[in-house]
Design a protein around this motif. Sequence first.
Motif, PDB file in Angstrom:
ATOM      1  N   MET A  22       0.844  -1.192   0.000  1.00 41.27           N
ATOM      2  CA  MET A  22       0.000   0.000   0.000  1.00 41.27           C
ATOM      3  C   MET A  22       0.881   1.245   0.000  1.00 41.27           C
ATOM      4  N   MET A  23       0.514   2.224  -0.811  1.00 41.15           N
ATOM      5  CA  MET A  23       1.245   3.486  -0.842  1.00 41.15           C
ATOM      6  C   MET A  23       0.792   4.363   0.313  1.00 41.15           C
ATOM      7  N   ASN A  24       1.731   5.148   0.839  1.00 37.97           N
ATOM      8  CA  ASN A  24       1.314   6.061   1.891  1.00 37.97           C
ATOM      9  C   ASN A  24       0.559   7.238   1.267  1.00 37.97           C
ATOM     10  N   GLU A  25      -0.150   7.953   2.095  1.00 37.33           N
ATOM     11  CA  GLU A  25      -1.044   9.012   1.629  1.00 37.33           C
ATOM     12  C   GLU A  25      -0.312  10.108   0.857  1.00 37.33           C
ATOM     13  N   ALA A  26       0.893  10.435   1.259  1.00 34.63           N
ATOM     14  CA  ALA A  26       1.661  11.487   0.579  1.00 34.63           C
ATOM     15  C   ALA A  26       1.988  11.086  -0.852  1.00 34.63           C
ATOM     16  N   ILE A  27       2.352   9.825  -1.066  1.00 34.73           N
ATOM     17  CA  ILE A  27       2.654   9.353  -2.416  1.00 34.73           C
ATOM     18  C   ILE A  27       1.386   9.338  -3.259  1.00 34.73           C
ATOM     19  N   VAL A  28       0.286   8.864  -2.687  1.00 31.20           N
ATOM     20  CA  VAL A  28      -0.984   8.829  -3.408  1.00 31.20           C
ATOM     21  C   VAL A  28      -1.357  10.241  -3.861  1.00 31.20           C
ATOM     22  N   LYS A  29      -1.249  11.208  -2.982  1.00 31.72           N
ATOM     23  CA  LYS A  29      -1.587  12.605  -3.305  1.00 31.72           C
ATOM     24  C   LYS A  29      -0.686  13.133  -4.421  1.00 31.72           C
ATOM     25  N   LYS A  30       0.599  12.836  -4.342  1.00 35.41           N
ATOM     26  CA  LYS A  30       1.561  13.285  -5.361  1.00 35.41           C
ATOM     27  C   LYS A  30       1.214  12.674  -6.723  1.00 35.41           C
ATOM     28  N   VAL A  31       0.932  11.387  -6.755  1.00 37.28           N
ATOM     29  CA  VAL A  31       0.579  10.719  -8.008  1.00 37.28           C
ATOM     30  C   VAL A  31      -0.726  11.292  -8.561  1.00 37.28           C
ATOM     31  N   TRP A  32      -1.719  11.474  -7.711  1.00 32.98           N
ATOM     32  CA  TRP A  32      -3.007  12.020  -8.152  1.00 32.98           C
ATOM     33  C   TRP A  32      -2.820  13.416  -8.768  1.00 32.98           C
ATOM     34  N   ASN A  33      -2.019  14.262  -8.123  1.00 28.12           N
ATOM     35  CA  ASN A  33      -1.770  15.599  -8.664  1.00 28.12           C
ATOM     36  C   ASN A  33      -1.058  15.516 -10.009  1.00 28.12           C
ATOM     37  N   ASN A  34      -0.147  14.581 -10.151  1.00 25.22           N
ATOM     38  CA  ASN A  34       0.562  14.380 -11.405  1.00 25.22           C
ATOM     39  C   ASN A  34      -0.404  13.922 -12.504  1.00 25.22           C
ATOM     40  N   ILE A  35      -1.332  13.046 -12.168  1.00 25.25           N
ATOM     41  CA  ILE A  35      -2.340  12.573 -13.121  1.00 25.25           C
ATOM     42  C   ILE A  35      -3.187  13.748 -13.594  1.00 25.25           C
ATOM     43  N   GLN A  36      -3.557  14.628 -12.685  1.00 24.19           N
ATOM     44  CA  GLN A  36      -4.407  15.766 -13.030  1.00 24.19           C
ATOM     45  C   GLN A  36      -3.710  16.734 -13.988  1.00 24.19           C
ATOM     46  N   ASP A  37      -2.381  16.774 -13.965  1.00 24.95           N
ATOM     47  CA  ASP A  37      -1.612  17.678 -14.825  1.00 24.95           C
ATOM     48  C   ASP A  37      -1.371  17.119 -16.221  1.00 24.95           C
ATOM     49  N   ARG A  38      -1.804  15.911 -16.486  1.00 25.87           N
ATOM     50  CA  ARG A  38      -1.539  15.264 -17.772  1.00 25.87           C
ATOM     51  C   ARG A  38      -2.845  14.835 -18.426  1.00 25.87           C
ATOM     52  N   ASN A  39      -2.736  14.355 -19.643  1.00 26.15           N
ATOM     53  CA  ASN A  39      -3.922  13.904 -20.355  1.00 26.15           C
ATOM     54  C   ASN A  39      -4.161  12.424 -20.059  1.00 26.15           C
ATOM     55  N   ILE A  40      -4.492  12.159 -18.818  1.00 27.67           N
ATOM     56  CA  ILE A  40      -4.742  10.798 -18.334  1.00 27.67           C
ATOM     57  C   ILE A  40      -6.136  10.766 -17.719  1.00 27.67           C
ATOM     58  N   ARG A  41      -6.888   9.737 -18.052  1.00 28.44           N
ATOM     59  CA  ARG A  41      -8.212   9.559 -17.464  1.00 28.44           C
ATOM     60  C   ARG A  41      -8.318   8.131 -16.935  1.00 28.44           C
ATOM     61  N   TYR A  42      -8.976   8.001 -15.822  1.00 27.10           N
ATOM     62  CA  TYR A  42      -9.325   6.695 -15.269  1.00 27.10           C
ATOM     63  C   TYR A  42     -10.827   6.531 -15.445  1.00 27.10           C
ATOM     64  N   PHE A  43     -11.222   5.540 -16.215  1.00 32.25           N
ATOM     65  CA  PHE A  43     -12.633   5.233 -16.390  1.00 32.25           C
ATOM     66  C   PHE A  43     -12.996   4.140 -15.399  1.00 32.25           C
ATOM     67  N   VAL A  44     -14.128   4.311 -14.729  1.00 34.27           N
ATOM     68  CA  VAL A  44     -14.497   3.398 -13.654  1.00 34.27           C
ATOM     69  C   VAL A  44     -15.961   2.997 -13.732  1.00 34.27           C
ATOM     70  N   ALA A  45     -16.265   1.904 -13.038  1.00 31.18           N
ATOM     71  CA  ALA A  45     -17.631   1.499 -12.739  1.00 31.18           C
ATOM     72  C   ALA A  45     -17.738   1.469 -11.223  1.00 31.18           C
ATOM     73  N   ARG A  46     -18.824   2.032 -10.701  1.00 31.31           N
ATOM     74  CA  ARG A  46     -19.056   2.091  -9.261  1.00 31.31           C
ATOM     75  C   ARG A  46     -20.372   1.381  -8.923  1.00 31.31           C
ATOM     76  N   GLU A  47     -20.357   0.768  -7.774  1.00 34.84           N
ATOM     77  CA  GLU A  47     -21.605   0.268  -7.198  1.00 34.84           C
ATOM     78  C   GLU A  47     -21.552   0.588  -5.718  1.00 34.84           C
ATOM     79  N   ASN A  48     -22.543   1.303  -5.231  1.00 37.93           N
ATOM     80  CA  ASN A  48     -22.593   1.716  -3.824  1.00 37.93           C
ATOM     81  C   ASN A  48     -21.295   2.403  -3.389  1.00 37.93           C
TER      82      ASN A  48
END
Length: 145
Positions: free
Chosen positions: A28-54
């Motif tokens: 498991m990644m620690n929260e700081a790494i997750v936040k850094k990766v998420w911010n990096n994703i937002q700065d690029r042309n990357i999309r995560y397509f998902v399906a959610r239930e509840n």
Amino acid sequence: MVEYGILMENDIQSLLELYRQLNPNDGMMNEAIVKKVWNNIQDRNIRYFVARENDRIIASCSICIVPNLTHGGQSIGFIENVITDTEYRRKGIGKTVVNNAIEYAKEQNCYKVLLQSGNQRTEAHGFYESLGFDGKSKRAFEIRF
């Protein structure tokens, strides 16, 4: 009821739990790494397509759109990390998620979409071929660090 969309920041923890099925040996990644990766994703042309239930992510794939100086400047889409929760497979959910990413690639003027899969994942290969991917047209090479 299954809902389809793109990954939101409040979905990340649920997605990371689903990824344990994809890569059970990943820690498991620690929260700081997750936040850094998420911010990096937002700065690029990357999309995560998902399906959610509840409010739980049950399927996902990511696509990165890469600008290209060949094919008249049309981009290339790279799909990665395709996963559907084992309880939800064979219900068309993964197909919808991947097709949403493919449609996004078309909207982004891509001339092709690439997807890699481990050689041992033969069941997944059949799934990708059913979506129109050609497993014999190209050969992928990688260097792992």
